[in-house]
Design a protein around this motif. Structure first.
Motif, short mmCIF file in Angstrom:
data_model
loop_
_atom_site.label_atom_id
_atom_site.label_comp_id
_atom_site.label_asym_id
_atom_site.label_seq_id
_atom_site.Cartn_x
_atom_site.Cartn_y
_atom_site.Cartn_z
N UNK A 1 0.84 -1.21 0.00
CA UNK A 1 0.00 0.00 0.00
C UNK A 1 0.86 1.25 0.00
N UNK A 2 2.08 1.14 0.56
CA UNK A 2 3.00 2.28 0.58
C UNK A 2 3.59 2.49 -0.82
N UNK A 3 3.88 3.75 -1.13
CA UNK A 3 4.49 4.06 -2.42
C UNK A 3 5.98 3.72 -2.35
N UNK A 4 6.46 2.90 -3.31
CA UNK A 4 7.86 2.47 -3.30
C UNK A 4 8.53 2.84 -4.63
N UNK A 5 9.73 3.42 -4.50
CA UNK A 5 10.50 3.84 -5.67
C UNK A 5 11.93 3.33 -5.50
N UNK A 6 12.48 2.66 -6.53
CA UNK A 6 13.87 2.20 -6.47
C UNK A 6 14.63 2.87 -7.62
N UNK A 7 15.77 3.52 -7.28
CA UNK A 7 16.59 4.16 -8.32
C UNK A 7 18.02 3.63 -8.23
N UNK A 8 18.76 3.73 -9.35
CA UNK A 8 20.16 3.28 -9.32
C UNK A 8 21.05 4.43 -8.88
N UNK A 9 22.38 4.22 -8.94
CA UNK A 9 23.31 5.25 -8.45
C UNK A 9 23.24 6.53 -9.26
N UNK A 10 22.76 6.43 -10.51
CA UNK A 10 22.63 7.64 -11.35
C UNK A 10 21.23 8.25 -11.23
N UNK A 11 20.46 7.69 -10.27
CA UNK A 11 19.10 8.18 -9.95
C UNK A 11 18.12 7.95 -11.10
N UNK A 12 18.34 6.84 -11.83
CA UNK A 12 17.37 6.44 -12.85
C UNK A 12 16.39 5.44 -12.22
N UNK A 13 15.13 5.53 -12.61
CA UNK A 13 14.09 4.68 -12.02
C UNK A 13 14.25 3.23 -12.48
N UNK A 14 14.45 2.33 -11.50
CA UNK A 14 14.53 0.89 -11.80
C UNK A 14 13.16 0.24 -11.55
N UNK A 15 12.45 0.80 -10.53
CA UNK A 15 11.16 0.21 -10.19
C UNK A 15 10.28 1.27 -9.51
N UNK A 16 9.01 1.27 -9.86
CA UNK A 16 8.05 2.15 -9.18
C UNK A 16 6.74 1.37 -9.07
N UNK A 17 6.24 1.17 -7.85
CA UNK A 17 5.03 0.35 -7.71
C UNK A 17 3.76 1.16 -7.99
N UNK A 18 2.62 0.48 -8.04
CA UNK A 18 1.38 1.16 -8.46
C UNK A 18 0.97 2.25 -7.47
N UNK A 19 1.24 2.02 -6.16
CA UNK A 19 0.89 3.05 -5.16
C UNK A 19 1.68 4.32 -5.41
N UNK A 20 2.97 4.18 -5.80
CA UNK A 20 3.81 5.35 -6.09
C UNK A 20 3.38 6.02 -7.39
N UNK A 21 2.97 5.21 -8.37
CA UNK A 21 2.50 5.80 -9.64
C UNK A 21 1.26 6.65 -9.40
N UNK A 22 0.35 6.15 -8.54
CA UNK A 22 -0.86 6.90 -8.21
C UNK A 22 -0.53 8.17 -7.45
N UNK A 23 0.33 8.02 -6.44
CA UNK A 23 0.66 9.15 -5.56
C UNK A 23 1.38 10.27 -6.32
N UNK A 24 2.37 9.88 -7.15
CA UNK A 24 3.16 10.88 -7.87
C UNK A 24 2.57 11.22 -9.24
N UNK A 25 1.43 10.57 -9.57
CA UNK A 25 0.72 10.84 -10.81
C UNK A 25 1.62 10.66 -12.04
#
Length: 338
Positions: free
Chosen positions: A11-35
């Protein structure tokens, strides 16, 4: 893949980025929250898709220090406030960062309401207490010798202590409604009889203030699903308000009718009215359109908050329609007893 599946269902918004701050993973809760959509985020720099400099600061700080970094991020487009925790992850391709965001908008709003409530209660209790103290001090410092003055001061003390008592009773009533909605007995009630009784209770006060009080009952009996005492409290508060804010020569009307499968109680007046900017806030505790006038007519500032909560407990609806200088109409719908 299994780990991603778990994160996706969180249910929590989760975002995973690499060392260059590129998005590796974003879950559906985070997609909704950050639009943001999956395609707009995957493989892109997080800030290109999410566009939050504050979020970027938190993630950058976590990556550079290797510590857990927390902070609040405002999302103006969504009108939301989120709390973000960022922690460094050791990924297969090197270091990365996991950011978890919680929506704290409602929590912060409730905290603000609680702070305002405590501040308002302190202020409202202090006002009559200060008056009582001042009159009592005057009596002790020689005021008792003057019989005329001492009688007036004692009357004022009684008046202010009654106001204090009324305020405490309203606070207790509001606390009970909020904490024990199940304590109310929702049953078949004779709507006409309860409305008629409230109308009769207010006839004398309307008469002394030279206000015409009218009651328009329906052609036949109407039964509502309500708590009888709660319904009396709603009507008494609305009628008392209407009378208090109507000048001599004005009119207050209580109308009862059937509206679909609901019973409509309507209290309208030809009084001072409420400006548009205040209308959405009049049901808040202690919110006063005109502080000086409200105190002079003896209101505690809690009446409409009590009304709103009671209407909600009874699965009803309340609306306000008002024009400044032309009067107000409060409408309450409650379910008709089948």
């Amino acid at each position: 893949a299994g780990f991603e599946g778990v994160l996706e269902t969180m249910q929590e918004a989760v975002l995973v980025v690499d060392s260059r701050e590129r998005v590796l993973f974003i879950n559906s809760a985070a997609r909704d929250l950050f639009d943001v959509s999956q395609s707009a985020a995957s493989g892109k720099l997080a800030w290109e898709s999410i566009r939050s400099s504050r979020l970027q600061e938190i993630v950058t700080q976590a990556l550079s220090t290797g510590t857990t970094v927390r902070g609040e991020v405002e999302l103006p487009r969504r009108k939301r406030l989120v709390e973000v925790s960022a922690v460094v992850l050791n990924l297969a391709a090197g270091p990365g960062c996991l950011a978890v965001a919680y929506d704290v908008t409602d929590l912060r709003r409730l905290e603000k309401i609680r702070r305002e409530f405590v501040s308002n209660v302190s202020h409202e209790l202090k006002t009559p207490l200060t008056s009582i103290q001042a009159y009592a001090d005057t009596l002790l410092n020689g005021g008792l010798e003057d019989e005329g003055s001492s009688r007036l001061f004692v009357e004022r003390i009684v008046e202010q202590s009654e106001r204090l008592s009324m305020l405490i009773q309203d606070l207790l009533r509001l606390a009970r409604i909020e904490s024990e909605p199940e304590a109310f007995q929702i049953e078949r009630c004779d709507a006409v009889q309860i409305a008629s009784s409230s109308f009769l209770d207010h006839q004398n006060i309307a008469l002394t203030r030279q206000i015409q009080l009218e009651f328009h009952p329906p052609a036949r009996q109407l039964e509502v699903l309500a708590d009888a005492d709660g319904l009396r409290t709603i009507l008494n508060n609305l009628l008392a308000n209407a009378i208090n804010y109507t000048l001599a020569g004005g009119r207050v009307t209580l109308t009862l009718s059937l509206d679909g499968d609901r019973v409509l109680f309507e209290v309208s007046d030809t009084g001072v009215g409420i400006a548009k900017e205040h209308q959405s806030r009049v049901f808040e505790r202690f919110y006063r359109v005109d502080k000086a006038r409200t105190r002079s007519v003896g209101g505690t500032g809690l009446g409409l908050a009590i009304v709103r909560h009671l209407v909600e407990v009874m699965q009803g609806e309340i609306t306000l329609k008002s024009e400044l200088g032309e009067g107000s109409t409060f409408r309450v719908w409650l379910p008709q007893a089948p």
